[in-house]
Structures are given as structure tokens and as C-alpha cells.
Design a protein around this motif. Structure first.
Motif, short mmCIF file in Angstrom:
data_model
loop_
_atom_site.label_atom_id
_atom_site.label_comp_id
_atom_site.label_asym_id
_atom_site.label_seq_id
_atom_site.Cartn_x
_atom_site.Cartn_y
_atom_site.Cartn_z
N ILE A 196 0.84 -1.21 0.00
CA ILE A 196 0.00 0.00 0.00
C ILE A 196 0.87 1.26 0.00
O ILE A 196 0.48 2.29 -0.56
CB ILE A 196 -0.98 0.00 1.20
CG1 ILE A 196 -1.96 1.19 1.10
CG2 ILE A 196 -0.25 0.00 2.52
CD1 ILE A 196 -2.82 1.19 -0.14
N ARG A 225 -6.35 -2.87 -2.36
CA ARG A 225 -5.62 -2.23 -1.26
C ARG A 225 -6.01 -0.76 -1.12
O ARG A 225 -6.18 -0.26 0.00
CB ARG A 225 -4.11 -2.36 -1.49
CG ARG A 225 -3.57 -3.77 -1.31
CD ARG A 225 -2.06 -3.79 -1.24
NE ARG A 225 -1.42 -3.40 -2.49
CZ ARG A 225 -1.03 -4.26 -3.43
NH1 ARG A 225 -1.24 -5.56 -3.27
NH2 ARG A 225 -0.42 -3.82 -4.52
N TYR A 229 -7.76 0.97 2.13
CA TYR A 229 -7.10 2.11 2.78
C TYR A 229 -8.03 3.33 2.81
O TYR A 229 -8.16 3.99 3.85
CB TYR A 229 -5.82 2.45 2.01
CG TYR A 229 -5.01 3.56 2.64
CD1 TYR A 229 -4.03 3.28 3.57
CD2 TYR A 229 -5.23 4.89 2.29
CE1 TYR A 229 -3.27 4.29 4.15
CE2 TYR A 229 -4.48 5.90 2.87
CZ TYR A 229 -3.51 5.60 3.80
OH TYR A 229 -2.79 6.61 4.38
#
Length: 243
Positions: A196, A225, A229
Motif C-alpha cells: 500500500i 488495497r 485504505y
């Protein structure tokens, strides 16, 4: 009336423009009318996100280009007073941190905005690693110069833990002595720097929104990802109660 968010920190390269862009995206996704201003005289990173509508550059350099002309913040004040947006995001550069801080104090900017019905938040960044003391110094200046203001602290652990002599952030003397000045603390999510971390570096290097990163041409793993996030970021902004 508008909720006005000033992004202020005297140390450069710690994530101010990233935070400005995340707040801008968050409020747009929530359906609010959002206006952005970039007052950085050196690196107009916020302004360079071409996907975002309604971001304006405020030129604050003297006509000869050598020094900051604080009077040019008058244009910003005029626009903020008259703003009809729900949220206004102001990304300020490290090189103009002192100039804008002085202008806010000397012009009575906060009282003028409050009298016109606007809510004001100061956002600042604290990072781990070598820049920790510099960013704490920037926070301390906000505490000293704006003792009645509501300050939101974003903790950025990308460069390391925010620890001094085995003391965690909440136990720092500066934090312990100023609890009434802190409106909220937002921990910027962390993750594997090779996964990430690189995804985010590429996203911001291209000046792309999370929407583009998640729904664009990235590989499925990258999209997943970024989505995870971004959902974590939005949840933390929700929890800060700054809608």
C-alpha cells in the motif's frame, strides 16, 4: 455557511497536501459543495490535482517574485467571508507558514470569519522519524498563537513511530499541557510500505483521486488495497466529527 479547514505545518514534505486532497475527496463523496485554495508559493501540489473541481491558487509572492507579500492574503479573506461552499480546504506551504499565521492574527481573520457564520479548524501533521521535533515545534506555534482555536492533529507514521524517550504521543509534555486545544487526533492508516505504501506513492505522484485509483486501470490487487485504505481514512474522518 462554510466549515473552513486550514492545513498548517512549518515543516515541509510531511503530508499536508495529501491531507488536503483526502479532505477534499471525502467531502465531495459525502455530497458537499467543496472549495479548495492552494497558497503554497513554492510547490502547488494541491492545485495540481486536475481531477478536483474548484481549487484556486492564491498568489502570495511579491511582484518581483522574491518575497511573500502578506497583503495578498486579503484576497483569500475576501473569498472566505463570501464563500457559500459547505467546506473550504486551504493547503498552505511550509515556506508561508509564518506569513499566513501572522496574517491570521494581525488581520483578526478568525473573528471576521466567525462573525460571518463560518466554522474554522486548524489541521496540522505530526510525523515520526527525523522530522518529529520540527513538526512538534509547528504544533506548539499553533497552540501559542491560536489558543482558542480547534486544532486537529494528523499523525503520520510513514517515517517511523512518534515516540520520545519511550513515551507515546499522548504522553508528550506538549500534548499533556494542551488537551483543551486539541479538537481531534486522526491516525493516518499505515500498512506494508512495499504494497500500500508504493500504491499510495504512485497514486499521489500521478495526482490521482482514490476514485480513479480504485475504479481505473490499476491491477485488481492495487484497487483492493486502495479501497481498503480509503475506507479506513474515511472512517477516521467520520470519527473526528468534522462534518
Amino acid at each position: 455557511m462554510a466549515t473552513i479547514h486550514f492545513i498548517l505545518q512549518g515543516k515541509g514534505g510531511v503530508g499536508k497536501s495529501m491531507i488536503a486532497s483526502m479532505l477534499f475527496q471525502f467531502y465531495q463523496e459525502e455530497g458537499y459543495e467543496v472549495m479548495g485554495y492552494d497558497t503554497d508559493p513554492v510547490n502547488q501540489t494541491f492545485m495540481s490535482f486536475k481531477e478536483f473541481d474548484n481549487i484556486k491558487l492564491i498568489e502570495i509572492m511579491e511582484d518581483n517574485g522574491d518575497n511573500i507579500d502578506s497583503r495578498k492574503f486579503d484576497d483569500l479573506l475576501e473569498e472566505l467571508v463570501a464563500s457559500e461552499a459547505s467546506h473550504v480546504i486551504i493547503d498552505n506551504g511550509a515556506s508561508s507558514f509564518i506569513a499566513l499565521g501572522s496574517y491570521i492574527k494581525d488581520s483578526d481573520m478568525l473573528n471576521i470569519l466567525a462573525e460571518n457564520g463560518h466554522q474554522i479548524y486548524f489541521h496540522t501533521v505530526i510525523v515520526g522519524g527525523q522530522a518529529l521535533y520540527d513538526t512538534l515545534n509547528g504544533l506548539n506555534k499553533l497552540f501559542l498563537n491560536f489558543p482558542s482555536s480547534e486544532i486537529i492533529i494528523w499523525k503520520n507514521l510513514f517515517w517511523g513511530k512518534i515516540v520520545i524517550d519511550d513515551k507515546e504521543f499522548d504522553n508528550f509534555k506538549l500534548i499533556q499541557e494542551n488537551p483543551e486545544k486539541i479538537y481531534a487526533i486522526i491516525d493516518i492508516p499505515t500498512g506494508n510500505k512495499d504494497l500500500i505504501g508504493k500504491d499510495l506513492q504512485q497514486l499521489f505522484a500521478k495526482k490521482q483521486s482514490f476514485n480513479t485509483g480504485i475504479n481505473g486501470k490499476n491491477p485488481i490487487a492495487v484497487k483492493s488495497r486502495l479501497k481498503k485504505y480509503w475506507n479506513e481514512v474515511k472512517e477516521r474522518i467520520y470519527n473526528a466529527n468534522i462534518l
